[in-house]
Design an enzyme around this catalytic site. Structure first.
Site, short mmCIF file in Angstrom:
data_model
loop_
_atom_site.label_atom_id
_atom_site.label_comp_id
_atom_site.label_asym_id
_atom_site.label_seq_id
_atom_site.Cartn_x
_atom_site.Cartn_y
_atom_site.Cartn_z
CB THR A 45 -3.55 -2.31 -3.14
OG1 THR A 45 -4.16 -1.04 -2.87
CG2 THR A 45 -4.50 -3.15 -3.97
N GLY A 46 -4.37 -1.95 0.03
CA GLY A 46 -5.46 -1.81 0.99
C GLY A 46 -4.92 -1.16 2.24
CG MET A 47 -6.34 0.62 6.53
SD MET A 47 -5.85 2.23 5.87
CE MET A 47 -6.33 3.24 7.20
NE ARG B 55 0.03 3.82 7.49
CZ ARG B 55 -0.18 3.26 6.31
NH1 ARG B 55 0.53 3.60 5.27
NH2 ARG B 55 -1.09 2.31 6.17
CB THR C 293 -0.75 0.82 -3.16
OG1 THR C 293 -0.59 1.58 -1.98
CG2 THR C 293 0.43 -0.08 -3.35
N GLY D 182 3.13 1.62 5.93
CA GLY D 182 2.14 0.56 5.73
C GLY D 182 2.77 -0.76 5.34
CG ASP D 183 0.32 -3.25 2.96
OD1 ASP D 183 0.15 -2.02 2.89
OD2 ASP D 183 -0.20 -4.05 2.15
N1 ASP Z 1 -1.25 -0.44 1.40
C1 ASP Z 1 -0.92 0.97 1.38
C2 ASP Z 1 -0.56 1.45 2.75
O1 ASP Z 1 -1.23 1.09 3.70
C3 ASP Z 1 -2.04 1.81 0.88
C4 ASP Z 1 -2.58 1.38 -0.45
O2 ASP Z 1 -2.70 0.19 -0.75
O3 ASP Z 1 -2.91 2.28 -1.22
O4 ASP Z 1 0.35 2.23 2.86
#
Ligand code: ASP
Length: 313
Positions: free
Chosen positions: A229-231, A206, A178, A208-209
């Protein structure tokens, strides 16, 4: 002393494997990060608004195939892109966001349009695109977003029935990719922006954040601006961006302490791999990550350019 101003950007956190990174890929990544942060910084030097600076920087990252946003977005289970983005301006706490858009070249600009030209904060899917066309965005074919690299990643994920990025032939396949930016302008405004293609092989709409204000993006004048950025599932549950702002506001923690406490603390304990960038009202910048790397760059309040990849740099 004149009002400080500065900008920081990220191109995603995660497992970035040094031994597998070719010199040419590394050079391309560093050059693109530098172009993006310089473009945003230029807006600030010309007395521009922090929001326009972060959008300008993120737009350059969206236009690059190297990052998981816009052109370089990862593919869904149905072999298409579905992108999410958000922006926030700290003066009046204005915000705009989009989720699940498939035909918009620069979702971050659409998020800014939602903030400025709609009565809403978050628009999704076809409705978001219908709004985009009223704002002058062009319909962009899915073909524009297709890259061989993302297709190979998708096939690898599908064959393992996984939905997150995982190890394979690419040096940053466990990287979340991201992009985001945070800035402080000469008027004292803080702003932040985040944009993503999400995670490879995602299904069922789906999200994400990244388009969730308070999870992936936050900006509060006088306090802090954050992009994560992250899961995303972990960042939503921990409301990571908001938590940084709350720690600074209520506990009077400085930006470095607040960011590290969250990223190395509860988030990591839960299994939430990733990172964030933050800038406070004095222009102090903090990069935090609990992963082996995060593509990142800044022009700090002394005007110094910094561009880095690995966590031990
Ligand atoms: N945070 C993003 C998501 O979960 C993924 C990412 O940071 O690359 O969609």
């Amino acid at each position: 002393m004149s009002q400080p101003f500065a900008i920081a950007i990220h191109g995603g956190a995660g497992t970035i494997i040094r031994q597998q990174m070719s010199e040419s890929l590394k050079r391309d990544i560093l050059n693109t990060l530098e172009s993006a942060v310089r473009a945003g910084y230029q807006v600030l030097t010309q007395d521009g608004d922090a929001l326009d600076a972060v959008v300008e920087a993120v737009k350059i990252l969206e236009d690059s195939p190297l990052f998981n946003a816009g052109k370089g977005s990862v593919l869904t289970h149905q072999e298409m892109v579905e992108m999410d983005a958000s922006v926030m301006h700290g003066k009046m706490m204005d915000a705009g966001a989009v989720a699940g858009v498939r035909h918009i070249k620069n979702p971050v600009q659409l998020a800014r349009d939602v903030m400025k030209h709609s009565d809403h904060v978050l628009l999704i899917g076809e409705g978001a695109e219908a709004f985009a066309f009223t704002q002058g965005h062009q319909y962009t074919e899915q073909d524009y977003f297709f890259t061989e690299r993302r297709y190979e990643q998708l096939l690898a994920m599908k064959s393992r029935n996984q939905f997150a990025l995982s190890e394979s032939k690419f040096p940053d396949d466990k990287k979340f990719g991201t992009v985001g930016a945070v800035a402080l302008d000469k008027q004292g405004n803080l702003a932040s922006a985040t944009s993503t293609g999400g995670i490879t092989n995602k299904k069922f709409g789906r999200v994400g954040d990244s388009p969730i204000i308070g999870a992936g993006t936050v900006a509060e004048n006088g306090n802090v601006a954050v992009s994560t950025t992250g899961m995303g599932e972990y960042f939503i549950r921990k409301m990571v961006a908001s938590d940084v702002a709350a720690r600074m506001r209520y506990l009077k923690e400085d930006v470095h302490t607040a960011c590290e406490t969250i990223i190395q603390g509860e988030l990591k304990t839960l299994g939430g791999e990733g990172g964030l960038i933050a800038i406070d009202a004095q222009g102090d910048i903090h990069f935090a990550m609990n992963s082996s790397g995060m593509y990142r760059a800044c022009v700090d309040r002394q005007g110094e350019l910094i561009v880095k990849i690995y966590s031990d740099e």
